[in-house]
Scaffold this active site. Structure first.
Site, PDB file in Angstrom:
ATOM      1  N   LYS A  50       0.889  -1.164   0.000  1.00 40.43           N
ATOM      2  CA  LYS A  50       0.000   0.000   0.000  1.00 40.43           C
ATOM      3  C   LYS A  50       0.928   1.215   0.000  1.00 40.43           C
ATOM      4  CE  LYS A  50      -2.572   3.240   2.340  1.00 40.43           C
ATOM      5  NZ  LYS A  50      -2.001   4.569   2.164  1.00 40.43           N
ATOM      6  N   GLU A  61       9.397  -0.497  11.225  1.00 42.62           N
ATOM      7  CA  GLU A  61      10.403   0.586  11.242  1.00 42.62           C
ATOM      8  C   GLU A  61       9.629   1.839  11.612  1.00 42.62           C
ATOM      9  OE1 GLU A  61      12.294   3.436  10.706  1.00 42.62           O
ATOM     10  OE2 GLU A  61      12.479   3.151   8.529  1.00 42.62           O
ATOM     11  N   CYS A 120      12.925   9.821   9.886  1.00 46.70           N
ATOM     12  CA  CYS A 120      12.843   9.313  11.252  1.00 46.70           C
ATOM     13  C   CYS A 120      14.222   9.176  11.892  1.00 46.70           C
ATOM     14  CB  CYS A 120      12.067   8.005  11.300  1.00 46.70           C
ATOM     15  SG  CYS A 120      12.711   6.790  10.202  1.00 46.70           S
ATOM     16  N   GLU A 172       8.598  13.663  18.159  1.00 46.48           N
ATOM     17  CA  GLU A 172       9.241  13.749  16.857  1.00 46.48           C
ATOM     18  C   GLU A 172       8.734  15.009  16.137  1.00 46.48           C
ATOM     19  OE1 GLU A 172       8.401  10.222  14.570  1.00 46.48           O
ATOM     20  OE2 GLU A 172      10.372  10.258  13.637  1.00 46.48           O
TER      21      GLU A 172
HETATM   22  C1  SIN Z   1      12.980   7.098   7.303  1.00 44.52           C
HETATM   23  O1  SIN Z   1      12.985   8.279   7.600  1.00 44.52           O
HETATM   24  O2  SIN Z   1      11.977   6.400   7.489  1.00 44.52           O
HETATM   25  C2  SIN Z   1      14.176   6.403   6.692  1.00 44.52           C
HETATM   26  C3  SIN Z   1      15.322   7.264   6.461  1.00 44.52           C
HETATM   27  C4  SIN Z   1      16.472   6.561   5.775  1.00 44.52           C
HETATM   28  O3  SIN Z   1      16.382   5.415   5.329  1.00 44.52           O
HETATM   29  O4  SIN Z   1      17.510   7.188   5.694  1.00 44.52           O
END
Ligand code: SIN
Length: 464
Positions: A157, A232, A266, A366
């Site tokens: 998705k 993740e 992230c 965040e």
């Molecule tokens: C992410 O922000 O989800 C991944 C960032 C990355 O792979 O560098």
């Protein structure tokens, strides 16, 4: 329009395209096709699967500029970053095309001469994935490549804000010869896909990149059918700049990391902890560097920072900056905004906040935006305590030229990814993933194919 999804350019608010939204019945049918395609795909030999993934990578390389431009239009990131992301995504295809041929079993000495023990690896089954808007192709490739290499089929998705580059990326898999039911995409809004994926009897594994709160729901909903999960999730990365750090390196690396994708990653710095003895110099240098970043439409030349993806993202960033300033933070760069709520574009000038304290929201939530909050510390142990005082454990960075300090920090920080004098930690050949509420499992490297494999052990008797 019902059953259509409108995709807008976040830099201008202009409509780029309208695409078909899949119905529940269409998504269920896609999962059924994935299930039916699984056995034939899993039984193809590994060299054959490898060659097809490699052919997909070659197709993507030949279409890099086309995909990058589409990505910048729908996501807003500067074109140079979109090109970099296509390369990053292709690296996963190249890496797992090789790993497909290295899925090894083993034999174990038995406790009787009459027996043999053989361990083999098999694909877990059909995989359903949900991927984010911040890296529309790389996060998908990082899941699809190991899944296909292991012999799994794959339904994804795509993010509702940015499906177009992902759709084109997957179309190239078909052009490379990968059967249509082996990799499929669906477009839905809201929670529909997550609910259908987790309850489907056809799906054996869920792979998700996104927020911790959505990840928790997917884990809970996967329990009924005991699906494998790779998660993740969110992060809140600390950067510790020790007393002896090379300040120029620390500034350059922190800026590159913090403002990549307008701070919408992230793994980007969310708490910058600087030793009090070097804070003035660090703050002065980072403020100058940040003021030099050019904000604008990522399709234009020389742009370093694009727009924020949408209004909700913008509102969250602004609320965190306002909260920090209300509680006493100083602004040494940025805190300027260009927005048009009606058209739907939102730009935040890269911002540096100093005099930040732990009661400020930005130190715990965040940000997902181009804001660098800086706090000082006097002892390394205090910095470590602050760095670890979070439910997140994805990425942490530190700057020191003393190997004892570096080793101490490495051992003390509860994070899955550590950057020492380095913030460029993302690579297909390294295991990416978090501890604590930042996730389950690793993506990339040898570790990244493990979650797509089952272990089967066979005991053979009768050798006496
Ligand atoms: C992410 O922000 O989800 C991944 C960032 C990355 O792979 O560098």
């Amino acid at each position: 329009m019902a059953n259509m999804l409108t995709i807008k350019n976040p830099a201008t608010g202009d409509v780029i395209n309208r695409i078909h939204l899949h119905s529940e019945a269409e998504i269920e049918a896609a999962l059924k096709r994935s299930h039916d395609a699984f056995a034939p795909w899993a039984s193809r030999d590994a060299h054959d699967r490898s060659a097809l993934i490699r052919a997909w990578a070659d197709k993507v390389k030949a279409h890099q500029d086309e995909i990058a431009e589409l990505m910048t239009r729908e996501n807003g990131k500067p074109l140079k970053e979109s090109r970099g992301e296509v390369t990053y995504a292709t690296n996963y295809l190249d890496w797992y095309a090789e790993e497909a041929k290295r899925i090894y079993g083993k034999t174990i000495p038995a406790n009787s001469p009459a027996k043999r023990i053989i361990v083999s690896r098999q694909p877990v089954g059909p995989v359903a994935a949900i991927t984010p808007w911040n890296f529309p192709v790389a996060m998908m490739a990082r899941k699809a490549a190991p899944a296909l290499a292991a012999g799994c089929t794959f339904v994804v998705k795509l993010a509702s804000d940015t499906p177009l580059s992902g759709m084109r990326f997957i179309d190239l898999a078909y052009e490379a010869g990968i059967p249509r039911d082996v990799i499929q995409y669906v477009n839905t809004s809201g929670k529909v896909a997550g609910e259908l994926f987790t309850k489907s009897p056809y799906v054996r594994k869920i792979s998700f990149t996104g927020s911790t709160s959505v990840g928790k729901t997917l884990i809970q909903n996967s329990a009924d059918t005991v699906k494998h999960v790779t998660m993740e999730l969110g992060g809140h990365a600390p950067v510790i700049v020790a007393e002896d750090a090379d300040i120029d390196v620390a500034v350059e690396q922190t800026v590159a990391n913090k403002f990549r994708n307008a701070g919408q990653t992230c793994v980007c710095a969310n708490r910058i902890l600087v030793h009090e003895s070097i804070a003035d110099e660090f703050i002065e240098k980072i403020s100058v560097a940040v003021k030099g970043l050019k904000v604008g439409n990522g399709l234009e030349d020389g742009i370093d920072v694009g727009p924020i993806i949408n209004e909700a993202g913008y509102d969250k960033i602004k609320a965190q900056v306002d909260d920090a300033v209300d509680k006493g933070a100083d602004v040494t760069a940025g805190d300027q905004y260009t927005i048009d709520r009606k058209k739907g574009y939102f730009f935040v000038q890269p911002t540096v906040l100093t005099g930040v304290t732990l009661d400020m929201t930005i130190m715990h939530e965040e940000t997902f935006g181009p804001v660098a909050p800086i706090m000082t510390f006097s002892s390394l142990d205090d910095a470590i305590e602050i760095a670890n005082d979070t439910p997140f454990g994805l990425a942490a960075y530190f700057f020191t030229n003393d190997y004892r300090t570096g080793t101490y920090l490495h051992d003390a920080l509860d994070y899955g990814i550590i950057g020492w004098n380095d913030t460029g930690i993302s690579a297909a050949h390294a295991p990416f993933g978090g501890m604590k509420e930042s996730g389950i499992g690793r993506e990339g490297a040898q570790e990244g194919i493990e979650p797509y494999l089952e272990t089967k052990y066979m005991s053979i008797g009768g050798f006496d």
